[in-house]
Scaffold this motif. Sequence first.
Motif, PDB file in Angstrom:
ATOM      1  N   GLY A  48      43.110  29.623  61.660  1.00  0.00           N
ATOM      2  CA  GLY A  48      43.953  28.542  62.118  1.00  0.00           C
ATOM      3  C   GLY A  48      43.172  27.450  62.799  1.00  0.00           C
ATOM      4  N   ASN A  49      43.874  26.560  63.441  1.00  0.00           N
ATOM      5  CA  ASN A  49      43.255  25.395  64.054  1.00  0.00           C
ATOM      6  C   ASN A  49      43.069  25.637  65.549  1.00  0.00           C
ATOM      7  OD1 ASN A  49      42.249  22.867  64.486  1.00  0.00           O
ATOM      8  ND2 ASN A  49      44.254  21.869  64.502  1.00  0.00           N
ATOM      9  N   LYS A  50      41.899  26.202  65.914  1.00  0.00           N
ATOM     10  CA  LYS A  50      41.611  26.498  67.313  1.00  0.00           C
ATOM     11  C   LYS A  50      40.680  25.440  67.861  1.00  0.00           C
ATOM     12  CE  LYS A  50      40.348  30.207  70.466  1.00  0.00           C
ATOM     13  NZ  LYS A  50      39.961  31.627  70.592  1.00  0.00           N
ATOM     14  N   LYS A  51      41.033  24.851  68.976  1.00  0.00           N
ATOM     15  CA  LYS A  51      40.255  23.757  69.536  1.00  0.00           C
ATOM     16  C   LYS A  51      39.017  24.267  70.261  1.00  0.00           C
ATOM     17  CE  LYS A  51      40.768  19.569  72.325  1.00  0.00           C
ATOM     18  NZ  LYS A  51      40.322  18.667  71.250  1.00  0.00           N
ATOM     19  N   LEU A  52      37.889  23.627  70.005  1.00  0.00           N
ATOM     20  CA  LEU A  52      36.640  23.955  70.674  1.00  0.00           C
ATOM     21  C   LEU A  52      36.702  23.474  72.120  1.00  0.00           C
ATOM     22  CD1 LEU A  52      33.714  25.027  70.410  1.00  0.00           C
ATOM     23  CD2 LEU A  52      33.041  22.716  69.739  1.00  0.00           C
ATOM     24  N   ARG A  53      36.431  24.391  73.054  1.00  0.00           N
ATOM     25  CA  ARG A  53      36.531  24.054  74.481  1.00  0.00           C
ATOM     26  C   ARG A  53      35.204  24.123  75.220  1.00  0.00           C
ATOM     27  NH1 ARG A  53      39.916  28.713  76.402  1.00  0.00           N
ATOM     28  NH2 ARG A  53      38.426  29.659  74.971  1.00  0.00           N
ATOM     29  N   ALA A  54      34.342  25.095  74.847  1.00  0.00           N
ATOM     30  CA  ALA A  54      33.111  25.289  75.613  1.00  0.00           C
ATOM     31  C   ALA A  54      31.998  25.858  74.738  1.00  0.00           C
ATOM     32  CB  ALA A  54      33.361  26.221  76.796  1.00  0.00           C
ATOM     33  N   VAL A  55      30.783  25.339  74.944  1.00  0.00           N
ATOM     34  CA  VAL A  55      29.598  25.790  74.208  1.00  0.00           C
ATOM     35  C   VAL A  55      28.473  26.033  75.212  1.00  0.00           C
ATOM     36  CG1 VAL A  55      27.866  25.205  72.457  1.00  0.00           C
ATOM     37  CG2 VAL A  55      30.246  24.460  72.157  1.00  0.00           C
ATOM     38  N   PHE A  67      13.172  21.020  72.084  1.00  0.00           N
ATOM     39  CA  PHE A  67      14.384  21.676  72.564  1.00  0.00           C
ATOM     40  C   PHE A  67      15.284  20.715  73.325  1.00  0.00           C
ATOM     41  CE2 PHE A  67      11.666  25.594  72.262  1.00  0.00           C
ATOM     42  CZ  PHE A  67      12.332  26.104  71.158  1.00  0.00           C
ATOM     43  N   VAL A  68      14.707  19.699  73.926  1.00  0.00           N
ATOM     44  CA  VAL A  68      15.528  18.666  74.565  1.00  0.00           C
ATOM     45  C   VAL A  68      16.390  17.970  73.509  1.00  0.00           C
ATOM     46  CG1 VAL A  68      15.506  16.478  75.821  1.00  0.00           C
ATOM     47  CG2 VAL A  68      13.937  18.306  76.480  1.00  0.00           C
ATOM     48  N   VAL A  69      15.769  17.645  72.357  1.00  0.00           N
ATOM     49  CA  VAL A  69      16.510  17.024  71.252  1.00  0.00           C
ATOM     50  C   VAL A  69      17.620  17.955  70.775  1.00  0.00           C
ATOM     51  CG1 VAL A  69      16.336  16.274  68.842  1.00  0.00           C
ATOM     52  CG2 VAL A  69      14.630  15.527  70.501  1.00  0.00           C
ATOM     53  N   MET A  70      17.310  19.248  70.675  1.00  0.00           N
ATOM     54  CA  MET A  70      18.335  20.199  70.239  1.00  0.00           C
ATOM     55  C   MET A  70      19.498  20.239  71.228  1.00  0.00           C
ATOM     56  SD  MET A  70      16.270  23.442  68.619  1.00  0.00           S
ATOM     57  CE  MET A  70      17.677  23.995  67.684  1.00  0.00           C
ATOM     58  N   GLY A  71      19.187  20.253  72.514  1.00  0.00           N
ATOM     59  CA  GLY A  71      20.250  20.274  73.507  1.00  0.00           C
ATOM     60  C   GLY A  71      21.143  19.048  73.431  1.00  0.00           C
ATOM     61  N   GLN A  72      20.530  17.897  73.236  1.00  0.00           N
ATOM     62  CA  GLN A  72      21.299  16.661  73.103  1.00  0.00           C
ATOM     63  C   GLN A  72      22.200  16.705  71.872  1.00  0.00           C
ATOM     64  OE1 GLN A  72      18.024  13.925  73.042  1.00  0.00           O
ATOM     65  NE2 GLN A  72      17.961  13.689  75.273  1.00  0.00           N
ATOM     66  N   ALA A  73      21.667  17.289  70.789  1.00  0.00           N
ATOM     67  CA  ALA A  73      22.436  17.359  69.544  1.00  0.00           C
ATOM     68  C   ALA A  73      23.597  18.342  69.664  1.00  0.00           C
ATOM     69  CB  ALA A  73      21.520  17.754  68.382  1.00  0.00           C
ATOM     70  N   VAL A  74      23.388  19.463  70.368  1.00  0.00           N
ATOM     71  CA  VAL A  74      24.481  20.410  70.600  1.00  0.00           C
ATOM     72  C   VAL A  74      25.603  19.732  71.374  1.00  0.00           C
ATOM     73  CG1 VAL A  74      25.140  22.458  71.941  1.00  0.00           C
ATOM     74  CG2 VAL A  74      23.141  22.549  70.444  1.00  0.00           C
ATOM     75  N   GLU A  75      25.248  19.002  72.424  1.00  0.00           N
ATOM     76  CA  GLU A  75      26.265  18.310  73.214  1.00  0.00           C
ATOM     77  C   GLU A  75      27.028  17.288  72.370  1.00  0.00           C
ATOM     78  OE1 GLU A  75      26.767  15.517  77.170  1.00  0.00           O
ATOM     79  OE2 GLU A  75      24.900  15.499  76.041  1.00  0.00           O
ATOM     80  N   ILE A  81      33.313  17.210  67.716  1.00  0.00           N
ATOM     81  CA  ILE A  81      34.301  18.133  67.157  1.00  0.00           C
ATOM     82  C   ILE A  81      35.466  18.355  68.116  1.00  0.00           C
ATOM     83  CG2 ILE A  81      34.685  20.540  66.479  1.00  0.00           C
ATOM     84  CD1 ILE A  81      31.791  20.539  65.390  1.00  0.00           C
ATOM     85  N   GLY A  82      35.157  18.588  69.394  1.00  0.00           N
ATOM     86  CA  GLY A  82      36.190  19.012  70.334  1.00  0.00           C
ATOM     87  C   GLY A  82      36.700  17.960  71.283  1.00  0.00           C
ATOM     88  N   GLY A  83      36.030  16.801  71.320  1.00  0.00           N
ATOM     89  CA  GLY A  83      36.474  15.755  72.222  1.00  0.00           C
ATOM     90  C   GLY A  83      35.645  15.702  73.500  1.00  0.00           C
ATOM     91  N   THR A 108      29.273  34.196  78.536  1.00  0.00           N
ATOM     92  CA  THR A 108      30.338  35.115  78.129  1.00  0.00           C
ATOM     93  C   THR A 108      31.436  35.169  79.188  1.00  0.00           C
ATOM     94  OG1 THR A 108      28.755  36.455  76.869  1.00  0.00           O
ATOM     95  CG2 THR A 108      30.856  37.485  77.443  1.00  0.00           C
ATOM     96  N   ALA A 109      31.031  35.298  80.441  1.00  0.00           N
ATOM     97  CA  ALA A 109      32.012  35.363  81.531  1.00  0.00           C
ATOM     98  C   ALA A 109      32.800  34.071  81.670  1.00  0.00           C
ATOM     99  CB  ALA A 109      31.301  35.685  82.847  1.00  0.00           C
ATOM    100  N   ALA A 110      32.173  32.951  81.304  1.00  0.00           N
ATOM    101  CA  ALA A 110      32.837  31.646  81.407  1.00  0.00           C
ATOM    102  C   ALA A 110      33.692  31.330  80.186  1.00  0.00           C
ATOM    103  CB  ALA A 110      31.791  30.555  81.605  1.00  0.00           C
ATOM    104  N   ASN A 111      33.836  32.304  79.293  1.00  0.00           N
ATOM    105  CA  ASN A 111      34.681  32.151  78.106  1.00  0.00           C
ATOM    106  C   ASN A 111      34.209  31.045  77.167  1.00  0.00           C
ATOM    107  OD1 ASN A 111      36.570  34.234  78.781  1.00  0.00           O
ATOM    108  ND2 ASN A 111      37.496  32.846  80.274  1.00  0.00           N
ATOM    109  N   ALA A 112      32.892  30.907  77.003  1.00  0.00           N
ATOM    110  CA  ALA A 112      32.387  29.958  76.015  1.00  0.00           C
ATOM    111  C   ALA A 112      32.866  30.373  74.629  1.00  0.00           C
ATOM    112  CB  ALA A 112      30.859  29.935  76.044  1.00  0.00           C
ATOM    113  N   ASP A 113      33.351  29.423  73.859  1.00  0.00           N
ATOM    114  CA  ASP A 113      33.781  29.723  72.489  1.00  0.00           C
ATOM    115  C   ASP A 113      32.584  30.064  71.610  1.00  0.00           C
ATOM    116  OD1 ASP A 113      36.628  29.054  72.800  1.00  0.00           O
ATOM    117  OD2 ASP A 113      35.883  27.017  73.102  1.00  0.00           O
ATOM    118  N   ILE A 114      31.486  29.312  71.795  1.00  0.00           N
ATOM    119  CA  ILE A 114      30.291  29.473  70.979  1.00  0.00           C
ATOM    120  C   ILE A 114      29.080  29.597  71.887  1.00  0.00           C
ATOM    121  CG2 ILE A 114      28.820  28.435  69.196  1.00  0.00           C
ATOM    122  CD1 ILE A 114      31.286  26.740  68.383  1.00  0.00           C
TER     123      ILE A 114
END
Length: 336
Positions: A48-55, A67-75, A81-83, A108-114
Amino acid sequence: MKRISLIAGILGFAIVGCTNGVQNDNTAINTGTNTAINTSAETKIPSGNKKLRAVGFTVGDLSNPFFVVMGQAVEAEARRIGGKNVTVIVASSAYDLNQQANQIENFTAANADIIVLNAADKRGIRPIVENAKRAGRIVIAVDTGAEGGVDATITTNNVQAGEVSCKYIADRLKGKGNVVIVNGPPVDSVIQRVSGCENVLSKYPDIKILSKNQNAEGSRDGGLRVMSDLLTTFPKIDAVFAINDPSGLGAQLAANQAQRKEFFIVGVDGAPEAITAIAAKNSLYAATATQNPRGMAQKAVQVGNDILNGKRPKSPTILIPVKLITKNNVSTEKGW
């Protein structure tokens, strides 16, 4: 608006990884068995359509521009995708397994989706990945593999990176000469690069590998240290293969300090500094096999979001191809 948190480990440039703009539609899907999925640790992914909340993203070393570039790209991709209200945390493990385990526990404790994972230790991270999976988290390995039942692995074709780099070396040496390998952290990506290099050089009986086990830690300082020792040990070196550009640039600095000019250096990353060095007149830096940190990171978030919404990739392993930048084509390259 929630802002990205950058938790840096140490200062100074370090390693392993990158591309000069390989796009996602150039991604190669590896249908082999490079990544094993541990189904015992998997959880059922909702459809279904689940909204991305935390990564959450834990990387090897945020003192490395790759890795700085990777971090910027993840954000950026998570927000696309999620707003704007998506929470993104990027943390540096400094290649410390215990620190990375704590970071994943916190995600994990903070309920990250990904959870996007650049593993400090492929095997050692397994229990904590399994715990995250049992808690319902989606775990995507990026840049290097990880055990424990990760949902997908997105990485450079690191074997290919080693192969094209050392084929260039063999061709330029015309099949004869002394080569040193400036090695790095014992993570999957580095091991694969060295393996690809050795596979190629083994076909040339007149090429001798003088050294291959010195760990320069993927950093400029490490490359300087290791190469300085190698220059003292070996009076005649014809070529250097460095597992990434920071260590290769450190090797070039060592050569300059020792006033040694008889060899050339080939690295991996496609880093802007390496491209500048390749383009420079009389530089020892001859070539670099590109990676795509931005593309890998974007793909990791995209695949994670697809899985969040019940759509798994056709293959759990996605390899991004490399290309070699040399003096012949460096004028058209900008790096990442």
